[in-house]
Design a protein around this motif. Sequence first.
Motif, PDB file in Angstrom:
ATOM      1  N   SER A 196      -9.473   8.098  -0.291  1.00 13.36           N
ATOM      2  CA  SER A 196      -9.064   9.441   0.126  1.00 13.36           C
ATOM      3  C   SER A 196      -9.798   9.815   1.400  1.00 13.36           C
ATOM      4  O   SER A 196     -10.889   9.297   1.678  1.00 13.36           O
ATOM      5  CB  SER A 196      -9.358  10.477  -0.967  1.00 13.36           C
ATOM      6  OG  SER A 196     -10.756  10.571  -1.208  1.00 13.36           O
ATOM      7  N   LEU A 209      -5.029   1.906 -12.048  1.00 10.72           N
ATOM      8  CA  LEU A 209      -5.384   1.316 -10.756  1.00 10.72           C
ATOM      9  C   LEU A 209      -6.899   1.242 -10.615  1.00 10.72           C
ATOM     10  O   LEU A 209      -7.599   2.245 -10.802  1.00 10.72           O
ATOM     11  CB  LEU A 209      -4.795   2.157  -9.621  1.00 10.72           C
ATOM     12  CG  LEU A 209      -4.848   1.557  -8.217  1.00 10.72           C
ATOM     13  CD1 LEU A 209      -3.954   0.321  -8.123  1.00 10.72           C
ATOM     14  CD2 LEU A 209      -4.411   2.601  -7.183  1.00 10.72           C
ATOM     15  N   THR A 214       0.843  -1.201   0.000  1.00 12.29           N
ATOM     16  CA  THR A 214       0.000   0.000   0.000  1.00 12.29           C
ATOM     17  C   THR A 214       0.874   1.245   0.000  1.00 12.29           C
ATOM     18  O   THR A 214       2.045   1.208   0.399  1.00 12.29           O
ATOM     19  CB  THR A 214      -0.920   0.059   1.238  1.00 12.29           C
ATOM     20  OG1 THR A 214      -0.125   0.235   2.419  1.00 12.29           O
ATOM     21  CG2 THR A 214      -1.748  -1.215   1.375  1.00 12.29           C
ATOM     22  N   LYS A 224      -9.121   0.133  -5.271  1.00 13.89           N
ATOM     23  CA  LYS A 224      -7.815   0.250  -4.612  1.00 13.89           C
ATOM     24  C   LYS A 224      -7.423   1.708  -4.363  1.00 13.89           C
ATOM     25  O   LYS A 224      -6.298   2.001  -3.965  1.00 13.89           O
ATOM     26  CB  LYS A 224      -6.738  -0.441  -5.446  1.00 13.89           C
ATOM     27  CG  LYS A 224      -6.764  -1.964  -5.338  1.00 13.89           C
ATOM     28  CD  LYS A 224      -5.584  -2.591  -6.038  1.00 13.89           C
ATOM     29  CE  LYS A 224      -5.479  -4.075  -5.729  1.00 13.89           C
ATOM     30  NZ  LYS A 224      -5.066  -4.323  -4.341  1.00 13.89           N
ATOM     31  N   LYS A 225      -8.339   2.624  -4.591  1.00  9.47           N
ATOM     32  CA  LYS A 225      -8.105   4.036  -4.339  1.00  9.47           C
ATOM     33  C   LYS A 225      -8.956   4.498  -3.161  1.00  9.47           C
ATOM     34  O   LYS A 225     -10.106   4.062  -3.009  1.00  9.47           O
ATOM     35  CB  LYS A 225      -8.460   4.884  -5.561  1.00  9.47           C
ATOM     36  CG  LYS A 225      -7.688   4.556  -6.825  1.00  9.47           C
ATOM     37  CD  LYS A 225      -8.158   5.442  -7.979  1.00  9.47           C
ATOM     38  CE  LYS A 225      -7.499   5.074  -9.277  1.00  9.47           C
ATOM     39  NZ  LYS A 225      -7.981   5.915 -10.419  1.00  9.47           N
ATOM     40  N   ALA A 271      -2.408  -0.440  -3.593  1.00  9.32           N
ATOM     41  CA  ALA A 271      -3.511   0.373  -3.080  1.00  9.32           C
ATOM     42  C   ALA A 271      -2.990   1.730  -2.618  1.00  9.32           C
ATOM     43  O   ALA A 271      -1.971   1.806  -1.932  1.00  9.32           O
ATOM     44  CB  ALA A 271      -4.203  -0.340  -1.928  1.00  9.32           C
ATOM     45  N   VAL A 272      -3.673   2.803  -3.013  1.00 11.99           N
ATOM     46  CA  VAL A 272      -3.208   4.163  -2.728  1.00 11.99           C
ATOM     47  C   VAL A 272      -4.290   4.940  -1.991  1.00 11.99           C
ATOM     48  O   VAL A 272      -5.450   4.964  -2.418  1.00 11.99           O
ATOM     49  CB  VAL A 272      -2.815   4.910  -4.022  1.00 11.99           C
ATOM     50  CG1 VAL A 272      -2.359   6.332  -3.697  1.00 11.99           C
ATOM     51  CG2 VAL A 272      -1.711   4.154  -4.762  1.00 11.99           C
ATOM     52  N   LYS A 273      -3.889   5.573  -0.893  1.00 15.59           N
ATOM     53  CA  LYS A 273      -4.811   6.399  -0.112  1.00 15.59           C
ATOM     54  C   LYS A 273      -4.192   7.791   0.072  1.00 15.59           C
ATOM     55  O   LYS A 273      -2.983   7.913   0.300  1.00 15.59           O
ATOM     56  CB  LYS A 273      -5.057   5.773   1.263  1.00 15.59           C
ATOM     57  CG  LYS A 273      -6.052   6.536   2.159  1.00 15.59           C
ATOM     58  CD  LYS A 273      -6.159   5.866   3.521  1.00 15.59           C
ATOM     59  CE  LYS A 273      -7.217   6.533   4.406  1.00 15.59           C
ATOM     60  NZ  LYS A 273      -8.578   6.249   3.940  1.00 15.59           N
ATOM     61  N   THR A 274      -4.984   8.829  -0.054  1.00 15.89           N
ATOM     62  CA  THR A 274      -4.523  10.188   0.206  1.00 15.89           C
ATOM     63  C   THR A 274      -5.209  10.731   1.451  1.00 15.89           C
ATOM     64  O   THR A 274      -6.374  10.413   1.724  1.00 15.89           O
ATOM     65  CB  THR A 274      -4.803  11.129  -0.986  1.00 15.89           C
ATOM     66  OG1 THR A 274      -6.217  11.241  -1.185  1.00 15.89           O
ATOM     67  CG2 THR A 274      -4.148  10.605  -2.255  1.00 15.89           C
ATOM     68  N   ASP A 289     -10.615   1.364  -9.124  1.00 10.45           N
ATOM     69  CA  ASP A 289     -11.183   2.304  -8.164  1.00 10.45           C
ATOM     70  C   ASP A 289     -11.252   1.728  -6.758  1.00 10.45           C
ATOM     71  O   ASP A 289     -11.142   2.464  -5.776  1.00 10.45           O
ATOM     72  CB  ASP A 289     -12.585   2.735  -8.616  1.00 10.45           C
ATOM     73  CG  ASP A 289     -12.537   3.660  -9.818  1.00 10.45           C
ATOM     74  OD1 ASP A 289     -11.459   4.236 -10.077  1.00 10.45           O
ATOM     75  OD2 ASP A 289     -13.575   3.787 -10.499  1.00 10.45           O
ATOM     76  N   LEU A 296      -3.590   7.872 -11.372  1.00 12.30           N
ATOM     77  CA  LEU A 296      -3.501   6.409 -11.291  1.00 12.30           C
ATOM     78  C   LEU A 296      -4.506   5.770 -12.239  1.00 12.30           C
ATOM     79  O   LEU A 296      -5.463   5.098 -11.827  1.00 12.30           O
ATOM     80  CB  LEU A 296      -3.744   5.957  -9.846  1.00 12.30           C
ATOM     81  CG  LEU A 296      -2.676   6.439  -8.849  1.00 12.30           C
ATOM     82  CD1 LEU A 296      -3.179   6.334  -7.417  1.00 12.30           C
ATOM     83  CD2 LEU A 296      -1.390   5.629  -9.021  1.00 12.30           C
ATOM     84  N   LEU A 335      -4.897  10.531  -7.238  1.00  6.89           N
ATOM     85  CA  LEU A 335      -5.812   9.461  -7.644  1.00  6.89           C
ATOM     86  C   LEU A 335      -6.178   9.566  -9.118  1.00  6.89           C
ATOM     87  O   LEU A 335      -6.391   8.545  -9.786  1.00  6.89           O
ATOM     88  CB  LEU A 335      -7.066   9.490  -6.768  1.00  6.89           C
ATOM     89  CG  LEU A 335      -6.825   9.316  -5.256  1.00  6.89           C
ATOM     90  CD1 LEU A 335      -8.154   9.255  -4.516  1.00  6.89           C
ATOM     91  CD2 LEU A 335      -5.989   8.077  -4.964  1.00  6.89           C
TER      92      LEU A 335
END
Length: 424
Positions: free
Chosen positions: A376, A369, A202, A373-374, A342-345, A371, A366, A363
Amino acid sequence: MRFMAAYDMMETARNTNAWLGATARTMASYPAFALASSPGFRMLAAWGEVTERTFQRMIVKPDWNIPPIPGEDGRDHQVDVETVVERPFGDLIRFTVQGRAPMQRRIMLVAPMSGHYATLLRSTVVSLLPDADVFVTDWHNARDIPVSAGKFDVEDYTLYLVEFMKELGPDTNVIAVCQPAPLTLAATALLAEEHPEAQPATLTLIGGPIDPDAAATDVTDFGRRVTMGQLEQSMIQRVGFKYQGAGRMVYPGLLQLSSFMSMNAETHATAMWNQILAVANGTAADHDKHNKFYDEYLAVMDMPAEFYLSTVERIFKGLEVAQNRFSVGGKTVDIGKITNVAVKTVEGGKDDISAPGQCVAALDLLTGLPDEKKASYLEPNAGHYGIFAGGSWRRNIRPLVLDFIDANSGKPDRPARRTKLQAV
């Protein structure tokens, strides 16, 4: 200003003020003055103590000083700091909890190289250690790095992150705080394309300027107003002969500190005066709230000139990451290549450094990637510091980040052990 004389003049002024404070504190504390009816001597001693501490802290790297971590065995376990990867401009360090088995959660904190030491994340480390093995990028003070070590710009920074992530492997969860967010995103994309087996599980980006144009702040306005020539002439100096990095071009920490403090000069002046009164009245303590904050805030480090200038030119002015045009070694890094990290802001509603909108812009980049796995999150009432080290982090953001890590770790049987932290 690109001369050693300018650098040494600032160091001389700092040293002189520290000496004046020590002299005033010593003279006003003579036993012979104890019987004097005037409170002037007590005020002079207090002024000297606060002044000496203020100017002395500017050149001292704070200790990590991580307290023992309570274990499930009911005992407190000491924490050691170990170097995992050692490099000229920064190391990857690990906080090892003695007597504790390896944790399933492995977190790599990417600390900013923006004037302060990585110890700025001390409270973040303390909050995560009960539930994870924690690694941190510990950047070095450029004044202590010999010229023979070469340059260090945004591309070198990105390659350092790639090396650190490859060292830790695919079970790592990366959290980038503030300034390194765009470069950490680029490093992850570089791994996705060239070493997909080493990608982290992540990536959490906290308060970072992915797209500085998404929301204006004083920082982005400054970067837009000043030309690169003006910036180089006014901000860059050569390290003096006092340090190992003599001759290296840097953006001096003392110059950075003057810029930081000028933004809230009245607030800082009031805080210093109140501390003088507290010392004079005997109500101050060595580790009170004022000293805990300013011991860290005033401890500044020199930045390599090429890193500072390339950050302004390529991240803020050129918007290379925001427009997916960032390159390393002549090769364009495509953020769309990230497909399974997986990316979180995380943003703060009252962040005046990286305003809401700047970080969540990641996001949209990306494109490869899914959705699901996103993610915020916006903490409405949090400022810049609060989203990674303050009350908002401890109460709200930290639990959400750990839940995000667990949900995307690829290990559904991971125990959901969570240590509750007292809100302060």
